[in-house]
Write a protein that holds these residues in place. Structure first.
Motif, mmCIF file in Angstrom:
data_model
loop_
_atom_site.group_PDB
_atom_site.id
_atom_site.type_symbol
_atom_site.label_atom_id
_atom_site.label_comp_id
_atom_site.label_asym_id
_atom_site.label_seq_id
_atom_site.Cartn_x
_atom_site.Cartn_y
_atom_site.Cartn_z
ATOM 1 N N MET A 54 0.818 -1.211 0.000
ATOM 2 C CA MET A 54 0.000 0.000 0.000
ATOM 3 C C MET A 54 0.856 1.267 0.000
ATOM 4 S SD MET A 54 -3.133 0.868 2.455
ATOM 5 C CE MET A 54 -3.751 2.485 2.660
ATOM 6 N N MET A 55 1.872 1.325 0.857
ATOM 7 C CA MET A 55 2.739 2.506 0.889
ATOM 8 C C MET A 55 3.522 2.627 -0.417
ATOM 9 S SD MET A 55 5.699 3.693 3.540
ATOM 10 C CE MET A 55 4.697 4.443 4.796
ATOM 11 N N GLY A 56 3.950 1.528 -0.982
ATOM 12 C CA GLY A 56 4.661 1.554 -2.256
ATOM 13 C C GLY A 56 3.795 2.094 -3.372
ATOM 14 N N ASN A 57 2.524 1.628 -3.423
ATOM 15 C CA ASN A 57 1.606 2.117 -4.450
ATOM 16 C C ASN A 57 1.299 3.603 -4.270
ATOM 17 O OD1 ASN A 57 1.472 -0.370 -5.681
ATOM 18 N ND2 ASN A 57 -0.409 -1.000 -4.630
ATOM 19 N N ILE A 58 1.108 4.028 -3.036
ATOM 20 C CA ILE A 58 0.851 5.450 -2.769
ATOM 21 C C ILE A 58 2.065 6.288 -3.181
ATOM 22 C CG2 ILE A 58 0.542 7.148 -0.923
ATOM 23 C CD1 ILE A 58 -1.195 5.046 0.519
ATOM 24 N N THR A 59 3.257 5.814 -2.857
ATOM 25 C CA THR A 59 4.478 6.535 -3.229
ATOM 26 C C THR A 59 4.617 6.616 -4.749
ATOM 27 O OG1 THR A 59 5.594 5.809 -1.227
ATOM 28 C CG2 THR A 59 7.001 6.550 -3.031
ATOM 29 N N LEU A 60 4.412 5.500 -5.416
ATOM 30 C CA LEU A 60 4.537 5.466 -6.873
ATOM 31 C C LEU A 60 3.503 6.381 -7.529
ATOM 32 C CD1 LEU A 60 5.981 4.240 -9.288
ATOM 33 C CD2 LEU A 60 4.354 2.343 -9.204
ATOM 34 N N GLY A 61 2.253 6.277 -7.121
ATOM 35 C CA GLY A 61 1.199 7.094 -7.726
ATOM 36 C C GLY A 61 1.365 8.574 -7.447
ATOM 37 N N SER A 62 1.667 8.903 -6.193
ATOM 38 C CA SER A 62 1.808 10.328 -5.862
ATOM 39 C C SER A 62 3.039 10.946 -6.516
ATOM 40 C CB SER A 62 1.837 10.531 -4.348
ATOM 41 O OG SER A 62 2.953 9.878 -3.780
ATOM 42 N N SER A 63 4.122 10.192 -6.622
ATOM 43 C CA SER A 63 5.319 10.757 -7.262
ATOM 44 C C SER A 63 5.100 10.950 -8.757
ATOM 45 C CB SER A 63 6.543 9.885 -6.995
ATOM 46 O OG SER A 63 6.373 8.609 -7.561
ATOM 47 N N ILE A 64 4.367 10.035 -9.398
ATOM 48 C CA ILE A 64 4.041 10.218 -10.818
ATOM 49 C C ILE A 64 3.136 11.429 -10.993
ATOM 50 C CG2 ILE A 64 2.779 9.212 -12.766
ATOM 51 C CD1 ILE A 64 3.909 6.483 -11.911
ATOM 52 N N ALA A 65 2.169 11.594 -10.112
ATOM 53 C CA ALA A 65 1.255 12.742 -10.196
ATOM 54 C C ALA A 65 2.000 14.056 -9.974
ATOM 55 C CB ALA A 65 0.129 12.584 -9.180
ATOM 56 N N VAL A 66 2.864 14.111 -8.967
ATOM 57 C CA VAL A 66 3.625 15.333 -8.694
ATOM 58 C C VAL A 66 4.574 15.637 -9.847
ATOM 59 C CG1 VAL A 66 5.390 16.346 -7.192
ATOM 60 C CG2 VAL A 66 3.431 15.186 -6.194
ATOM 61 N N PHE A 67 5.260 14.619 -10.348
ATOM 62 C CA PHE A 67 6.166 14.825 -11.486
ATOM 63 C C PHE A 67 5.396 15.336 -12.695
ATOM 64 C CE2 PHE A 67 8.023 13.273 -15.433
ATOM 65 C CZ PHE A 67 9.260 13.882 -15.388
ATOM 66 N N GLY A 68 4.277 14.692 -13.028
ATOM 67 C CA GLY A 68 3.471 15.124 -14.180
ATOM 68 C C GLY A 68 2.961 16.541 -14.019
ATOM 69 N N GLY A 69 2.467 16.864 -12.814
ATOM 70 C CA GLY A 69 1.979 18.218 -12.582
ATOM 71 C C GLY A 69 3.063 19.260 -12.733
ATOM 72 N N LEU A 70 4.225 19.011 -12.136
ATOM 73 C CA LEU A 70 5.341 19.963 -12.260
ATOM 74 C C LEU A 70 5.844 20.052 -13.695
ATOM 75 C CD1 LEU A 70 7.385 19.211 -9.015
ATOM 76 C CD2 LEU A 70 6.158 21.323 -9.587
ATOM 77 N N PHE A 71 5.877 18.928 -14.375
ATOM 78 C CA PHE A 71 6.343 18.903 -15.766
ATOM 79 C C PHE A 71 5.459 19.795 -16.635
ATOM 80 C CE2 PHE A 71 6.312 17.072 -20.038
ATOM 81 C CZ PHE A 71 7.662 17.084 -20.335
ATOM 82 N N PHE A 72 4.160 19.611 -16.558
ATOM 83 C CA PHE A 72 3.260 20.411 -17.387
ATOM 84 C C PHE A 72 3.209 21.865 -16.931
ATOM 85 C CE2 PHE A 72 1.622 16.175 -18.480
ATOM 86 C CZ PHE A 72 1.834 16.254 -19.844
ATOM 87 N N TRP A 73 3.350 22.110 -15.634
ATOM 88 C CA TRP A 73 3.396 23.489 -15.147
ATOM 89 C C TRP A 73 4.634 24.202 -15.691
ATOM 90 C CZ3 TRP A 73 6.738 25.805 -11.395
ATOM 91 C CH2 TRP A 73 6.361 27.092 -11.019
ATOM 92 N N LEU A 74 5.763 23.511 -15.702
ATOM 93 C CA LEU A 74 6.990 24.118 -16.229
ATOM 94 C C LEU A 74 6.922 24.304 -17.741
ATOM 95 C CD1 LEU A 74 9.703 22.305 -14.100
ATOM 96 C CD2 LEU A 74 9.095 24.725 -14.031
ATOM 97 N N LEU A 75 6.248 23.407 -18.440
ATOM 98 C CA LEU A 75 6.103 23.575 -19.887
ATOM 99 C C LEU A 75 5.265 24.801 -20.231
ATOM 100 C CD1 LEU A 75 5.484 20.032 -21.406
ATOM 101 C CD2 LEU A 75 7.434 21.517 -21.760
ATOM 102 N N ARG A 76 4.222 25.034 -19.483
ATOM 103 C CA ARG A 76 3.326 26.157 -19.780
ATOM 104 C C ARG A 76 3.869 27.487 -19.300
ATOM 105 N NH1 ARG A 76 -2.176 24.778 -20.932
ATOM 106 N NH2 ARG A 76 -2.541 26.938 -20.341
ATOM 107 N N ARG A 77 4.721 27.455 -18.343
ATOM 108 C CA ARG A 77 5.267 28.685 -17.773
ATOM 109 C C ARG A 77 6.303 29.282 -18.711
ATOM 110 N NH1 ARG A 77 7.453 29.629 -11.692
ATOM 111 N NH2 ARG A 77 8.167 31.701 -12.157
ATOM 112 N N ASP A 78 6.397 30.604 -18.755
ATOM 113 C CA ASP A 78 7.345 31.283 -19.651
ATOM 114 C C ASP A 78 8.702 31.511 -19.014
ATOM 115 O OD1 ASP A 78 5.593 31.424 -21.752
ATOM 116 O OD2 ASP A 78 4.783 33.371 -21.158
ATOM 117 N N SER A 79 8.972 30.878 -17.894
ATOM 118 C CA SER A 79 10.244 31.124 -17.222
ATOM 119 C C SER A 79 11.430 30.595 -18.016
ATOM 120 C CB SER A 79 10.245 30.498 -15.827
ATOM 121 O OG SER A 79 10.103 29.097 -15.927
#
Length: 168
Positions: A54-79
């Motif tokens: 359970m902890m492994g699945n939560i870690t895997l899912g949350s890290s993929i979600a955080v990575f994906g969110g940051l990835f797309f946020w950085l792509l859209r940002r003009d920085s």
């Protein structure tokens, strides 16, 4: 249990940071990318071993979600537009013929023609190519031919004087 969570969060945060740095800041495959992948594998493996499935699945899912969110946020940002390469070229290259240079015009070399360098004719700086010899800087030259963007020149100084000029 709290220590395990802190270790997992640290490993996954380091993995996400290093992988995003690899993608957006560092060209090619570098230590950051390799380290990010190793941190991610280590964090997920540690989560599965220390906390179970359970902890492994939560870690895997949350890290993929955080990575994906940051990835797309950085792509859209003009920085990254400040450090990214621009593909827009708004300058043009004018031909020596456009600058009204003619065969027979006299000028002076601004750099050594070995065999290509810079020369000035009528207050216009062009790329000049020597016919057969190296021509030193500040040597009077004459235009023999204009081919596209290249100006073919020959030294006005006689061959004997030119050799003396090079050796001195």
């Amino acid at each position: 249990m709290v220590t395990d969570i802190i270790i997992i969060v640290f490993l996954m945060a380091a993995a996400i940071f290093l992988i995003l740095a690899e993608i957006f800041l560092l060209p090619g495959i570098t230590i950051a990318g390799i380290g990010g992948v190793l941190f991610a594998i280590g964090g997920v493996a540690y989560a599965y071993s220390a906390g179970g499935i359970m902890m492994g699945n939560i870690t895997l899912g949350s890290s993929i979600a955080v990575f994906g969110g940051l990835f797309f946020w950085l792509l859209r940002r003009d920085s990254f537009s400040r450090v990214a390469l621009k593909t827009d070229v708004d300058s043009t290259l004018s031909s020596p013929k456009d600058e009204n240079l003619q065969i027979g015009d006299e000028g002076i070399t601004l750099s050594r023609l070995a065999p290509i360098g810079k020369a000035r004719f009528k207050d216009i700086t062009v790329e000049a190519k020597s016919v057969n010899d190296f021509i030193d800087e500040n040597t009077p030259v004459v235009i023999l031919q204009i081919e596209g963007y290249n100006v073919i020149v020959e030294s006005k100084i006689g061959l004997g004087q030119n050799k003396h000029n090079i050796n001195s």
